[in-house]
Design an enzyme around this catalytic site. Structure first.
Site, PDB file in Angstrom:
ATOM      1  N   GLY A 248       0.818  -1.218   0.000  1.00 14.07           N
ATOM      2  CA  GLY A 248       0.000   0.000   0.000  1.00 14.07           C
ATOM      3  C   GLY A 248       0.848   1.263   0.000  1.00 14.07           C
ATOM      4  O   GLY A 248       2.007   1.255   0.416  1.00 14.07           O
TER       5      GLY A 248
ATOM      6  N   ARG B 169      -1.397   9.297   2.999  1.00 15.89           N
ATOM      7  CA  ARG B 169      -1.685  10.231   4.098  1.00 15.89           C
ATOM      8  C   ARG B 169      -0.489  10.482   5.009  1.00 15.89           C
ATOM      9  O   ARG B 169      -0.547  11.344   5.880  1.00 15.89           O
ATOM     10  CB  ARG B 169      -2.882   9.719   4.912  1.00 15.89           C
ATOM     11  CG  ARG B 169      -4.206   9.956   4.195  1.00 15.89           C
ATOM     12  CD  ARG B 169      -5.348   9.840   5.163  1.00 15.89           C
ATOM     13  NE  ARG B 169      -5.686   8.442   5.396  1.00 15.89           N
ATOM     14  CZ  ARG B 169      -6.152   7.970   6.554  1.00 15.89           C
ATOM     15  NH1 ARG B 169      -6.300   8.784   7.585  1.00 15.89           N
ATOM     16  NH2 ARG B 169      -6.462   6.704   6.690  1.00 15.89           N
TER      17      ARG B 169
ATOM     18  N   LYS C  21       5.571   4.076   3.460  1.00 20.08           N
ATOM     19  CA  LYS C  21       4.932   4.054   4.783  1.00 20.08           C
ATOM     20  C   LYS C  21       5.541   3.028   5.730  1.00 20.08           C
ATOM     21  O   LYS C  21       5.823   3.334   6.894  1.00 20.08           O
ATOM     22  CB  LYS C  21       3.432   3.789   4.631  1.00 20.08           C
ATOM     23  CG  LYS C  21       2.736   3.631   5.972  1.00 20.08           C
ATOM     24  CD  LYS C  21       1.241   3.716   5.857  1.00 20.08           C
ATOM     25  CE  LYS C  21       0.619   2.465   5.326  1.00 20.08           C
ATOM     26  NZ  LYS C  21      -0.865   2.522   5.409  1.00 20.08           N
TER      27      LYS C  21
ATOM     28  N   ARG D 180      31.374   9.570  23.417  1.00 20.16           N
ATOM     29  CA  ARG D 180      31.204   9.142  22.022  1.00 20.16           C
ATOM     30  C   ARG D 180      31.670   7.688  21.890  1.00 20.16           C
ATOM     31  O   ARG D 180      32.165   7.112  22.853  1.00 20.16           O
ATOM     32  CB  ARG D 180      31.967  10.105  21.112  1.00 20.16           C
ATOM     33  CG  ARG D 180      31.296  11.493  21.058  1.00 20.16           C
ATOM     34  CD  ARG D 180      32.208  12.512  20.421  1.00 20.16           C
ATOM     35  NE  ARG D 180      32.655  12.035  19.127  1.00 20.16           N
ATOM     36  CZ  ARG D 180      33.785  12.438  18.542  1.00 20.16           C
ATOM     37  NH1 ARG D 180      34.564  13.324  19.129  1.00 20.16           N
ATOM     38  NH2 ARG D 180      34.120  11.953  17.369  1.00 20.16           N
TER      39      ARG D 180
ATOM     40  N   ASN E  67      44.453  11.563  37.576  1.00 18.16           N
ATOM     41  CA  ASN E  67      43.626  12.753  37.696  1.00 18.16           C
ATOM     42  C   ASN E  67      43.882  13.649  36.488  1.00 18.16           C
ATOM     43  O   ASN E  67      45.028  14.038  36.237  1.00 18.16           O
ATOM     44  CB  ASN E  67      43.968  13.494  38.994  1.00 18.16           C
ATOM     45  CG  ASN E  67      42.874  14.493  39.346  1.00 18.16           C
ATOM     46  OD1 ASN E  67      42.432  15.265  38.498  1.00 18.16           O
ATOM     47  ND2 ASN E  67      42.437  14.459  40.591  1.00 18.16           N
TER      48      ASN E  67
ATOM     49  N   ALA F 271      50.494  22.680  35.167  1.00 18.50           N
ATOM     50  CA  ALA F 271      49.376  23.308  34.455  1.00 18.50           C
ATOM     51  C   ALA F 271      49.879  24.000  33.203  1.00 18.50           C
ATOM     52  O   ALA F 271      50.965  24.572  33.186  1.00 18.50           O
ATOM     53  CB  ALA F 271      48.677  24.304  35.375  1.00 18.50           C
TER      54      ALA F 271
HETATM   55  C1  UD1 Z   1      -8.763  -4.163   4.963  1.00 20.40           C
HETATM   56  C2  UD1 Z   1      -9.866  -5.218   4.985  1.00 20.40           C
HETATM   57  C3  UD1 Z   1     -10.941  -4.813   6.002  1.00 20.40           C
HETATM   58  C4  UD1 Z   1     -10.318  -4.593   7.359  1.00 20.40           C
HETATM   59  C5  UD1 Z   1      -9.186  -3.601   7.269  1.00 20.40           C
HETATM   60  C6  UD1 Z   1      -8.469  -3.521   8.578  1.00 20.40           C
HETATM   61  C7  UD1 Z   1      -9.979  -6.103   2.735  1.00 20.40           C
HETATM   62  C8  UD1 Z   1     -10.707  -6.071   1.455  1.00 20.40           C
HETATM   63  N1  UD1 Z   1     -10.436  -5.292   3.679  1.00 20.40           N
HETATM   64  O1  UD1 Z   1      -9.323  -2.932   4.556  1.00 20.40           O
HETATM   65  O2  UD1 Z   1     -11.928  -5.810   6.074  1.00 20.40           O
HETATM   66  O3  UD1 Z   1     -11.308  -4.133   8.262  1.00 20.40           O
HETATM   67  O4  UD1 Z   1      -8.245  -4.034   6.270  1.00 20.40           O
HETATM   68  O5  UD1 Z   1      -7.565  -2.458   8.526  1.00 20.40           O
HETATM   69  O6  UD1 Z   1      -9.053  -6.879   2.895  1.00 20.40           O
HETATM   70  N2  UD1 Z   1      -2.384  -3.773   0.656  1.00 20.40           N
HETATM   71  C9  UD1 Z   1      -1.543  -4.259  -0.312  1.00 20.40           C
HETATM   72  N3  UD1 Z   1      -1.951  -4.256  -1.613  1.00 20.40           N
HETATM   73  C10 UD1 Z   1      -3.167  -3.794  -1.966  1.00 20.40           C
HETATM   74  C11 UD1 Z   1      -4.027  -3.280  -0.961  1.00 20.40           C
HETATM   75  C12 UD1 Z   1      -3.598  -3.295   0.349  1.00 20.40           C
HETATM   76  O7  UD1 Z   1      -0.428  -4.698  -0.031  1.00 20.40           O
HETATM   77  O8  UD1 Z   1      -3.461  -3.814  -3.161  1.00 20.40           O
HETATM   78  C13 UD1 Z   1      -1.930  -3.789   2.050  1.00 20.40           C
HETATM   79  C14 UD1 Z   1      -1.798  -2.401   2.621  1.00 20.40           C
HETATM   80  O9  UD1 Z   1      -0.479  -1.924   2.463  1.00 20.40           O
HETATM   81  C15 UD1 Z   1      -2.129  -2.633   4.084  1.00 20.40           C
HETATM   82  C16 UD1 Z   1      -3.094  -3.792   4.061  1.00 20.40           C
HETATM   83  O10 UD1 Z   1      -2.910  -4.429   2.809  1.00 20.40           O
HETATM   84  O11 UD1 Z   1      -0.999  -3.041   4.807  1.00 20.40           O
HETATM   85  C17 UD1 Z   1      -4.536  -3.351   4.218  1.00 20.40           C
HETATM   86  O12 UD1 Z   1      -4.874  -2.417   3.244  1.00 20.40           O
HETATM   87  P1  UD1 Z   1      -5.831  -1.205   3.555  1.00 20.40           P
HETATM   88  O13 UD1 Z   1      -6.124  -0.509   2.277  1.00 20.40           O
HETATM   89  O14 UD1 Z   1      -5.319  -0.452   4.694  1.00 20.40           O
HETATM   90  O15 UD1 Z   1      -7.114  -1.971   4.106  1.00 20.40           O
HETATM   91  P2  UD1 Z   1      -8.576  -1.940   3.534  1.00 20.40           P
HETATM   92  O16 UD1 Z   1      -8.576  -2.547   2.166  1.00 20.40           O
HETATM   93  O17 UD1 Z   1      -9.128  -0.610   3.708  1.00 20.40           O
END
Ligand code: UD1
Ligand code: CA
Length: 459
Positions: A9, A13, A20, A332, A376, A422
């Site tokens: 992901g 934000r 991240k 250090r 010393n 000294a």
């Molecule tokens: C997901 C769950 C949701 C749960 C929530 C908890 C799904 C469809 N939904 O939501 O039920 O309540 O997590 O936080 O699974 N990631 C990838 N590749 C992608 C998408 C996401 O690696 O294509 C990773 C993100 O980096 C993250 C995790 O998966 O670490 C969850 O992704 P995020 O988008 O935060 O969760 P949701 O899909 O909103």
């Protein structure tokens, strides 16, 4: 056990150029918290799914964990959590179940995961779920007569479903051959046009595979990081947990809300730590050691009964027992200070071995020096260890006395029991048991008179 960590992901934000999962919590990237916890379960396969900042993530982890046997799977583009797991499936061993973790959920405990793995056994699906006061945004756990029948994403849920407060944390364990079959059957026909991992829950129910749930010991175990605010909140939760553990172990903390441990802090009995101290890397504090306010201590071992006074910085050094360092000392890297040594305010030391009972109480720079016992070192002493190209060593033998404001131009040796007057600039060895002094002889000019101002003319 197979473990897949989803870390593809984007983390928009965070408003940062750093991917991240590389943002640090307690001095360690989020993803490393997850990898370390996963590794503690001794999985036969551990696969990280990466995407955004792909090479940066992999390179950072490989640099921190040389020789690791992580598998990597690139997910590009990112089409959802189910699509992410699909990228890893060919690295998974069918003979063991698969645990899915998120790279941005750093505080899940090993104990909770062991309970989840136990609930899944070899052939069931187990979800980690929590009940939240505000479930907005999460996938809802839909039950029928108490049994889980599906997970519905917030964006796909109708009003009654949105009223469910039990949510999916995303962490689950599934039997691997079934997981592969279910993933192959996913579609992106939903509100987000994503391949949802959560759709496997309905498929399991359809296939007659039991779906169980386990709750974590605490909600913070399931919290993810999407913003700097959430990162700061999890940092505080983690630090509070560390402080509670120290208190349980009998450490006195002046304020458990004002200590930061970014690594491991091992404490003996009756250790006390005043406010605003930061410990980084591996630090150990011996029995009865006390740490004054506002100290930063990194990769150091502090002996029993030693007092570290306020505003002291210590890095990559060891200090013996019954010593007193600070206030305002800076050690250090590379120092080994013996028992009963004293280092006082505005003393900087680097790569110094100082044996038992020696003192440098005020205003000195000691670098690349070997100092014997009971030496010393007067205020204002400087070891001139650097000639602009090379570093040289200063040796000061047992019981020597270095007069204030001396410069020791290395390489040079001060013999056992020698005294430097000294203000000495020492460029050749000082023999043992003798006074050596190098300064212009004091003289008084009897005939000298202060210049006088010419008297101003008065009207
Ligand atoms: C997901 C769950 C949701 C749960 C929530 C908890 C799904 C469809 N939904 O939501 O039920 O309540 O997590 O936080 O699974 N990631 C990838 N590749 C992608 C998408 C996401 O690696 O294509 C990773 C993100 O980096 C993250 C995790 O998966 O670490 C969850 O992704 P995020 O988008 O935060 O969760 P949701 O899909 O909103
Ligand atoms: Ca999403």
């Amino acid at each position: 056990m197979n473990i897949v960590i989803l870390a593809a992901g984007q983390g928009k934000r965070m408003r940062s150029d750093l991917p991240k999962v590389l943002h640090p919590l307690a001095g360690k990237p989020l993803l490393r918290h997850v990898i370390d916890c996963a590794s503690s379960l001794a999985p036969q396969r551990l696969v990280v799914v990466h995407g955004h900042g792909g090479d940066a993530v992999r390179n950072a982890i490989d640099a921190a964990l040389p020789g690791n046997d992580l598998g990597w799977a690139l997910q590009s583009p990112q089409l959802g959590t189910g699509h992410a797991v699909m990228q890893a499936v060919d690295q998974l061993d069918d003979a063991a179940p698969t645990l899915v973790l998120y790279g941005d959920v750093p505080l899940t405990t090993r104990d909770t995961l062991l309970r989840l793995i136990d609930a899944a056994g070899p052939d069931r699906l187990a979800l980690l779920t929590v009940v939240l006061d505000d479930p907005t945004g999460y996938g809802r756990i839909v039950r029928h007569e108490g049994r889980i029948v599906g997970v519905v994403e917030h964006k796909d849920a109708d009003e009654p479903t949105r009223g469910i407060r039990e949510v999916n944390t995303g962490i689950l364990v599934a039997p691997t051959p079934a997981l592969k079959r279910w993933l192959a059957g996913l579609s992106d026909d939903n509100a987000q046009k994503e391949y949802y991992l959560t759709d496997i829950v309905g498929m399991a129910v359809h296939d007659g595979i039991p779906v169980d749930s386990v709750q974590p010991g605490a909600v913070w175990e399931t919290l993810g990081v999407n913003s700097k605010t959430q990162l700061a909140e999890l940092e505080r939760i983690h630090q509070r947990n560390v402080a509670e553990r120290l208190l349980d172990d009998g450490v006195t903390l002046a304020d458990p809300a004002r200590i930061d441990v970014r690594g491991t802090l091992a404490c003996g009995r009756d250790v006390s730590i005043d406010v605003n101290c930061v410990f980084e890397g591996e630090v150990s504090l011996g029995d009865g050691a006390s740490i004054g306010a506002n100290c930063v201590i990194r990769n150091a071992s502090i002996g029993a009964g030693t007092q570290i006074l306020p505003f002291t910085h210590i890095e990559d050094s060891t200090v013996g027992a019954g010593a007193r360092i600070g206030p305002y000392s800076r050690l250090r890297p590379g120092n080994r200070l013996g028992d009963g040594t004293h280092v006082g305010n505005f003393v900087e030391m680097k790569n110094v071995q100082m044996d038992a009972g020696s003192k440098a109480n005020h205003l000195a720079y000691l670098g690349d020096a070997t100092v014997g016992r009971r030496v010393n070192i007067g205020a204002g002493t400087i070891t001139c260890n650097y000639d602009g190209v090379n570093k040289h060593r200063t040796v000061i033998e047992d019981d020597a006395f270095i007069g204030s404001d001396s410069q020791l131009v290395a390489p040079v040796t001060v013999g056992r029991g020698a005294t430097l007057g000294a203000g000495t600039t020492l460029t050749r060895d000082a023999p043992p048991e003798r006074l050596t002094v190098s300064r212009a002889r004091q003289l008084t000019v009897e005939s000298w008179k202060r210049p006088q101002k010419a008297a101003k003319a008065t009207k």
